[in-house]
Design a protein around this motif. Structure first.
Motif, PDB file in Angstrom:
ATOM      1  N   ARG A 191      28.600  54.307  32.294  1.00  0.00           N
ATOM      2  CA  ARG A 191      28.188  54.689  33.647  1.00  0.00           C
ATOM      3  C   ARG A 191      28.992  53.923  34.687  1.00  0.00           C
ATOM      4  O   ARG A 191      29.413  54.481  35.705  1.00  0.00           O
ATOM      5  CB  ARG A 191      26.700  54.426  33.831  1.00  0.00           C
ATOM      6  CG  ARG A 191      26.199  54.927  35.151  1.00  0.00           C
ATOM      7  CD  ARG A 191      24.716  54.959  35.195  1.00  0.00           C
ATOM      8  NE  ARG A 191      24.296  55.561  36.447  1.00  0.00           N
ATOM      9  CZ  ARG A 191      23.068  55.869  36.714  1.00  0.00           C
ATOM     10  NH1 ARG A 191      22.113  55.663  35.826  1.00  0.00           N
ATOM     11  NH2 ARG A 191      22.751  56.398  37.868  1.00  0.00           N
ATOM     12  N   ARG A 233      32.378  55.536  34.832  1.00  0.00           N
ATOM     13  CA  ARG A 233      32.322  56.818  35.537  1.00  0.00           C
ATOM     14  C   ARG A 233      32.229  56.615  37.051  1.00  0.00           C
ATOM     15  O   ARG A 233      32.923  57.274  37.826  1.00  0.00           O
ATOM     16  CB  ARG A 233      31.125  57.626  35.022  1.00  0.00           C
ATOM     17  CG  ARG A 233      31.039  59.009  35.575  1.00  0.00           C
ATOM     18  CD  ARG A 233      29.956  59.844  34.917  1.00  0.00           C
ATOM     19  NE  ARG A 233      28.644  59.202  34.951  1.00  0.00           N
ATOM     20  CZ  ARG A 233      27.978  58.805  33.866  1.00  0.00           C
ATOM     21  NH1 ARG A 233      28.485  58.953  32.665  1.00  0.00           N
ATOM     22  NH2 ARG A 233      26.796  58.242  33.981  1.00  0.00           N
ATOM     23  N   ARG A 240      35.598  55.454  38.418  1.00  0.00           N
ATOM     24  CA  ARG A 240      36.540  56.573  38.570  1.00  0.00           C
ATOM     25  C   ARG A 240      36.206  57.405  39.795  1.00  0.00           C
ATOM     26  O   ARG A 240      37.100  57.827  40.545  1.00  0.00           O
ATOM     27  CB  ARG A 240      36.515  57.461  37.325  1.00  0.00           C
ATOM     28  CG  ARG A 240      37.323  56.946  36.174  1.00  0.00           C
ATOM     29  CD  ARG A 240      37.520  58.003  35.107  1.00  0.00           C
ATOM     30  NE  ARG A 240      36.271  58.544  34.594  1.00  0.00           N
ATOM     31  CZ  ARG A 240      35.587  58.050  33.570  1.00  0.00           C
ATOM     32  NH1 ARG A 240      36.044  56.995  32.936  1.00  0.00           N
ATOM     33  NH2 ARG A 240      34.471  58.623  33.171  1.00  0.00           N
ATOM     34  N   LYS A 241      34.913  57.639  40.013  1.00  0.00           N
ATOM     35  CA  LYS A 241      34.483  58.434  41.161  1.00  0.00           C
ATOM     36  C   LYS A 241      34.834  57.746  42.482  1.00  0.00           C
ATOM     37  O   LYS A 241      35.220  58.400  43.445  1.00  0.00           O
ATOM     38  CB  LYS A 241      32.976  58.668  41.078  1.00  0.00           C
ATOM     39  CG  LYS A 241      32.454  59.658  42.061  1.00  0.00           C
ATOM     40  CD  LYS A 241      30.985  59.936  41.813  1.00  0.00           C
ATOM     41  CE  LYS A 241      30.452  60.947  42.802  1.00  0.00           C
ATOM     42  NZ  LYS A 241      29.024  61.178  42.606  1.00  0.00           N
TER      43      LYS A 241
END
Length: 55
Positions: A37, A40, A43-44
């Protein structure tokens, strides 16, 4: 809200920490979050670690 915590830890460590280390720091601060998480969300938010050359 989690992204703000990740950005803060990433900035505090001079943009060197990667997702496993940030996960460990957040877990020590009492924020339970998994490494995938964190990766992720990094990256976002377009956060990347600074990779140093070996030589």
């Amino acid at each position: 809200m989690l992204t703000e915590y990740i950005q803060q830890v990433h900035a505090d460590c001079k943009n060197i920490y990667v997702s496993p280390t940030i996960t460990m720091v957040l877990n020590k601060r009492g924020i339970k979050i998994s490494r995938p998480r964190v990766a992720r969300l990094m990256r976002k938010a377009k956060l990347r670690s600074i990779v140093k050359k070996k030589f």
